[in-house]
Structure formats: structure tokens, C-alpha cells
Write an enzyme that holds these catalytic residues in place. Structure first.
Site, short mmCIF file in Angstrom:
data_model
loop_
_atom_site.label_atom_id
_atom_site.label_comp_id
_atom_site.label_asym_id
_atom_site.label_seq_id
_atom_site.Cartn_x
_atom_site.Cartn_y
_atom_site.Cartn_z
N LYS A 1 -1.50 6.29 -17.57
CA LYS A 1 -2.62 5.75 -16.80
C LYS A 1 -2.10 5.19 -15.48
CE LYS A 1 -4.86 1.68 -16.53
NZ LYS A 1 -5.24 1.71 -15.11
N GLU B 1 7.71 -4.69 -17.12
CA GLU B 1 8.31 -4.95 -15.81
C GLU B 1 7.27 -5.70 -14.99
OE1 GLU B 1 11.15 -5.42 -14.19
OE2 GLU B 1 11.57 -3.74 -15.52
N CYS C 1 7.60 -5.79 -6.35
CA CYS C 1 7.99 -6.83 -7.30
C CYS C 1 9.34 -7.40 -6.91
CB CYS C 1 7.96 -6.32 -8.73
SG CYS C 1 8.94 -4.88 -8.99
N GLU D 1 3.87 -15.76 -7.54
CA GLU D 1 3.96 -14.47 -6.85
C GLU D 1 2.68 -14.23 -6.05
OE1 GLU D 1 3.87 -10.72 -9.13
OE2 GLU D 1 5.64 -10.15 -7.98
C1 UN1 Z 1 8.48 -2.36 -7.60
O1 UN1 Z 1 8.18 -3.07 -6.65
O2 UN1 Z 1 7.74 -2.32 -8.64
O3 UN1 Z 1 14.09 -1.98 -5.54
C2 UN1 Z 1 9.67 -1.46 -7.65
C3 UN1 Z 1 13.07 -1.69 -4.92
C4 UN1 Z 1 12.42 -0.35 -5.21
C5 UN1 Z 1 11.54 -0.41 -6.41
C6 UN1 Z 1 10.53 -1.51 -6.41
N1 UN1 Z 1 13.45 0.63 -5.41
O4 UN1 Z 1 12.57 -2.43 -4.12
#
Ligand code: UN1
Length: 494
Positions: free
Chosen positions: A175, A249, A283, A384
């Protein structure tokens, strides 16, 4: 008339059974509708899960290196279509094309890496405690995997989960986010063209109801999720009650520390990219900057000058540094956080407002924003935000800086700029995060290294690299006794 897109189930493009849809807009111009997508329900998820369970029976029997050949072809197709895919991704999620090209590249890297791993997927053999007996262990596929992802890396993040899952012999119900559904269909096209058999990879579009149906469907044995900490916690408790494997994650509140002995120009480049790249919507984004007090004022002045020059605009336009935030809801959230920062007593020295000059008014743009005089207890230092907002804090020394860095509920990425090798190693030892960068910003993880975080960021798993295979396999331990007699472990040998 906007185009109407479908789910991909058992190798065919199909509408949702109830026929409801949602619309997907370009965040740089809300009048630009990419199309309508199925708002799938339990019935659609069940159809996908059943197709995946059926396909699993034959897919798991195909030799792993043959599965790898298909993934390698998928990598080749992604490479051939890189520009076109990147433009489609930018249109639906906003970040500049140079960034979406990087996103596709991360998927290509993962495809080739997973393909190569199909010739390894090492197990362990150990001596037996008994004579004429052999002990082996193998990685086995788990079954149907439910993959639920965010919109900010619409090709890379799904690939991190889906390609290794397929390499191991699993099948998938995927999804995509409601904010990047088109990319999900493009990925299905690529995998089908690469020769993946029908039912091995299925896409169901939808919102929370669809995600919950995936988590709860009994044929789906593993859940791989990237998204908010709140949704991740709900998934963990629902799936936990059903004894499913879950890999989460989730959020981050990543910080970059700058010491006075650092190359300050390099540190400046690092924080501008880490904080405002992808409009701060990673993230791994740098949302806190922790400056040693000796350089605090000077570094801030240079940072403001630099960040003020960033060009805000549609990601499809040449020369854009920073694209829009993903949607109006997120725009309101970023606005709310800047109000919170001001109320808490932090000083906004750049941005702090929606950008609606000229064509920007048609989309969800927010000026790159910097708060200084931030205290570690403020909400803008702890929560965040997922937008172009940087909170700057002051530290007395490295120990103080690391304490501030660690003082959040999250632990994904972290960065230290210094030329002192002893300080660098102390930081590697003491920072509580899944990833620590030295003289590199907090963003930019490579596909073949473990990726994930501690504390509120995850639940102990790591995607990327060799560690992702722990999520998508179960161990089978095998004992073979060729002595011809009953040998009782722990008893006959002592
Ligand atoms: C994300 O923001 O979910 O390390 C992943 C990084 C990228 C991946 C981010 N290669 O910023």
C-alpha cells in the site's frame, strides 16, 4: 477529466470492489490533479492477499538467483526510465527532480544489491555435539509481506523493503501512501516488465482502512512500515496480538553538532542540505542544529545569509532548491509549529510563514525557517515537524552537545562536524542513534548499509544492507544424524 488509476492484483489492473476513489494532487499546484485512485477496503486487500498467498507457492520454489535475475532486470528498467520516473514522482510529491532522480537511484542500487544477495543469503553451519551428525541453518521466506510506506521517498523506501522481500522468496501486498500512489503503480509496471510472475507483487491503494486491513489479514505474515510513530505503535500492537513479525521505521528529531575546530564552510553546506533538502521532509532531516557557544553567533549569521538564498519553487522547474510541503494538512502543521516556537520564546530569524507570492500561492509552499535561542525542553526541539524548520541550540562543550542531542524521544540519524579525531570517536560511542555521520549531514544513507533507529524511531530492526534479510526471513535449523543409531543430545554425550 483526470486519469483514473487502479489497483494491481494478480497481474491485472483492477478497480476497487466498492468503487470509491480519492484524488491525488500536485503539491506545487493544487489545480494539477494527477488522477483518481481506488479507496480500497478489506475486500480488495483480501483479493490481493489471496493472490499473493497463491503466488507464494511457486515463487518460493524458484531458485533464489533466478529471482535475483528478475530484480536485476527491474534495476535495469528503473535505470532506463530514471528521468521519466523522477518527473512523475516530483509531480505528485514535490521535491526537485535532482532529488527524485536520487530516489530512483536508491531503488536501482537496492535492486542490484538484492539481486546479488540472492547468490549469498548465507546461513551458518556448526559442528554437532554428537558424532556422525551435521548441524545446518538456512534462511527461509516467511510468506506474504504487507508493505506500507510514506510518500517522501516514493521509490527508494518501498524498494528497500520490497526487493529484499522478493529476493528471499516472499510475495508482497503493497500500500503506497495516498500522497504518492502513482509512484506505486509505476513500480508495479517496472516489476511486471522485468518478468515478475502474476500475484507475486500486488498494489492496493487507499487510506487508514486499507492499511488496517493489511495489518489484520491472516494470510499476511510480516508487516514492514515506514511512517509516523503514532501509526507505527498502532500497527505494532495489532500485529503483535496476531504474532506477526513487524518492522517499523518511524520518526526522527535528528541533530547536527558543530564544534569550533570544524571546517565551518563544510558544516554550513551540511546543515543547509540536511535541514532544507526534501523541504525538511525526511525522517533523517536535520531539524536541530547544536552549535558550540564559541561559534554560535557567527555561524547563525552565515547560516541565515545562506538559507535566505535558497530558491523555493515547483520541483519540476529548473533551478528550484526547495519544493513544497506535501499537502495542505502538512502546511497547517508546519504553521502551527512555528506559532508554538514563538509562544515558547524561541526567536524566528528566517521564514516562519507560508510562501504564497505569485505561482507559489497555488501550492503548499513554506519559507525555509530558522529558530534560534531554542531550549531543549521546547516542543520545537523535541517533536518531529517534518517540514523546513530548523531549531538552533547552544552547547558549552562536546559532552553538553551530545547530552542535548540525545535528549529526544527519537534516535535515527545524527551528525558531528569536527576535525578532532578523539571527539569524533567519543561521539560515535556516546550518541544514541542508529546512524552517526562525521563531517557529513544527517541525510544520505546508502542502500547497502543498515538503516534504522533506536528509541521512538523503530522497534529494533534495520532495513538496508544485509540486516534487512532478518526481517524477511525465518531461520530453519536442520540436524542430520548419519550414525544409524539414536543419539540423545545432552544425554548420550555426557
Ligand atoms: C526517509 O526519509 O524515510 O538517508 C528515508 C536518507 C535517505 C533515505 C531517507 N537515503 O536521507
Amino acid at each position: 477529466m483526470a486519469e483514473s488509476f487502479r489497483n494491481f492484483i494478480n497481474g491485472r489492473w483492477v478497480d476497487s470492489q466498492q468503487g470509491q476513489t480519492f484524488q491525488n494532487q500536485n503539491p506545487a499546484n493544487l489545480d494539477d490533479v494527477i488522477g483518481s485512485f481506488p479507496l480500497s477496503t478489506e475486500a480488495d486487500v483480501a483479493a490481493a492477499a489471496e493472490a499473493a498467498a497463491q503466488a507464494y507457492k511457486t515463487w518460493r520454489m524458484i531458485p533464489a538467483p533466478k529471482r535475483g535475475d528478475i530484480l536485476r532486470r527491474a534495476g535495469d528498467i528503473l535505470a532506463e526510465r530514471k528521468d521519466e520516473l523522477a518527473r512523475a514522482m516530483t509531480r505528485e510529491m514535490g521535491k526537485p527532480v535532482f532529488e527524485t532522480k536520487g530516489d530512483v537511484q536508491e531503488a536501482i542500487d537496492t535492486a542490484y544489491y538484492s539481486a546479488t544477495e540472492t547468490r549469498r543469503l548465507f546461513g551458518y553451519n556448526t559442528p554437532s555435539e554428537l558424532p556422525d551428525k551435521m548441524n545446518l541453518s538456512f534462511r527461509m521466506p516467511v510468506g506474504v509481506c504487507g508493505i506500507i510506506t510514506a510518500w517522501n521517498f516514493p521509490m527508494a523506501v518501498p524498494s528497500w523493503k520490497i526487493f529484499p522481500a522478493l529476493a528471499c522468496g516472499n510475495t508482497v501486498v503493497y500500500k503506497p501512501s495516498e500522497d504518492a500512489p502513482h509512484s506505486g503503480n509505476l513500480l508495479a509496471e517496472v516489476l511486471a516488465e522485468a518478468g515478475l510472475p502474476a500475484g507475486v507483487f500486488n498494489v492496493v491503494h487507499g487510506a487508514a482502512q486499507c492499511g488496517a486491513a493489511i495489518v489484520e489479514h491472516p494470510l499476511i505474515k510480516v508487516i514492514g512500515f515506514t511512517g509516523s510513530t503514532q501509526v507505527g505503535a498502532e500497527i505494532a500492537s495489532r500485529a503483535g496480538a496476531m504474532n506477526k513479525k513487524v518492522s517499523l521505521e518511524m520518526g526522527g528529531k535528528n541533530a547536527q553538532i558543530v564544534m569550533p575546530d570544524a571546517d565551518l564552510d563544510l558544516a554550513l553546506d551540511g546543515v543547509v542540505w540536511g535541514a532544507f533538502g526534501t523541504t525538511g521532509q525526511r525522517c533523517t532531516a536535520t531539524s536541530r542544529l547544536i552549535l558550540h557557544e564559541a561559534i554560535y553567533d557567527d555561524f547563525i549569521n552565515r547560516l541565515i545569509t545562506r538559507a535566505a538564498k535558497l530558491r523555493l519553487g515547483p520541483g519540476l522547474e529548473e533551478g528550484t532548491d526547495v519544493g513544497p510541503v506535501i499537502n495542505q494538512k502538512q502546511l497547517r502543521r508546519v504553521q502551527e509549529y512555528t506559532a508554538i516556537g514563538r509562544e515558547e520564546g524561541a526567536l524566528c530569524v528566517l521564514g516562519g510563514d507560508r510562501a504564497d507570492e505569485g505561482q507559489l500561492g497555488r501550492g503548499c509552499f513554506f519559507h525555509p525557517t530558522i529558530f534560534i535561542n531554542v531550549d531543549r525542553n521546547m516542543r520545537i526541539a523535541r517533536e518531529e515537524i517534518f517540514g523546513p524548520v530548523l531549531s538552533v541550540l547552544k552547547a558549552r562543550d562536546l559532552t553538553d552537545a551530545i547530552e542535548i542531542l540525545n535528549d529526544t524521544p527519537y534516535g535515527l540519524s545524527s551528525s558531528l562536524y569536527t576535525s578532532n579525531v578523539n571527539d569524533a570517536f567519543r561521539a560515535v560511542r556516546d550518541i544514541e542513534a542508529g546512524i552517526t555521520y562525521i563531517n557529513v549531514p544527517t541525510i544520505g544513507a546508502e542502500a547497502h548499509m543498515p538503516f534504522g533507529g533506536v528509541k521512538g524511531t523503530g522497534n529494533g530492526h534495520r532495513e538496508g544492507g544485509w540486516t534487512v534479510f532478518d526481517i524477511f526471513t525465518e531461520w530453519k535449523t536442520v540436524y542430520i544424524d548419519y550414525s544409524g543409531s539414536l543419539q540423545r543430545a545432552q544425554i548420550d554425550n555426557y
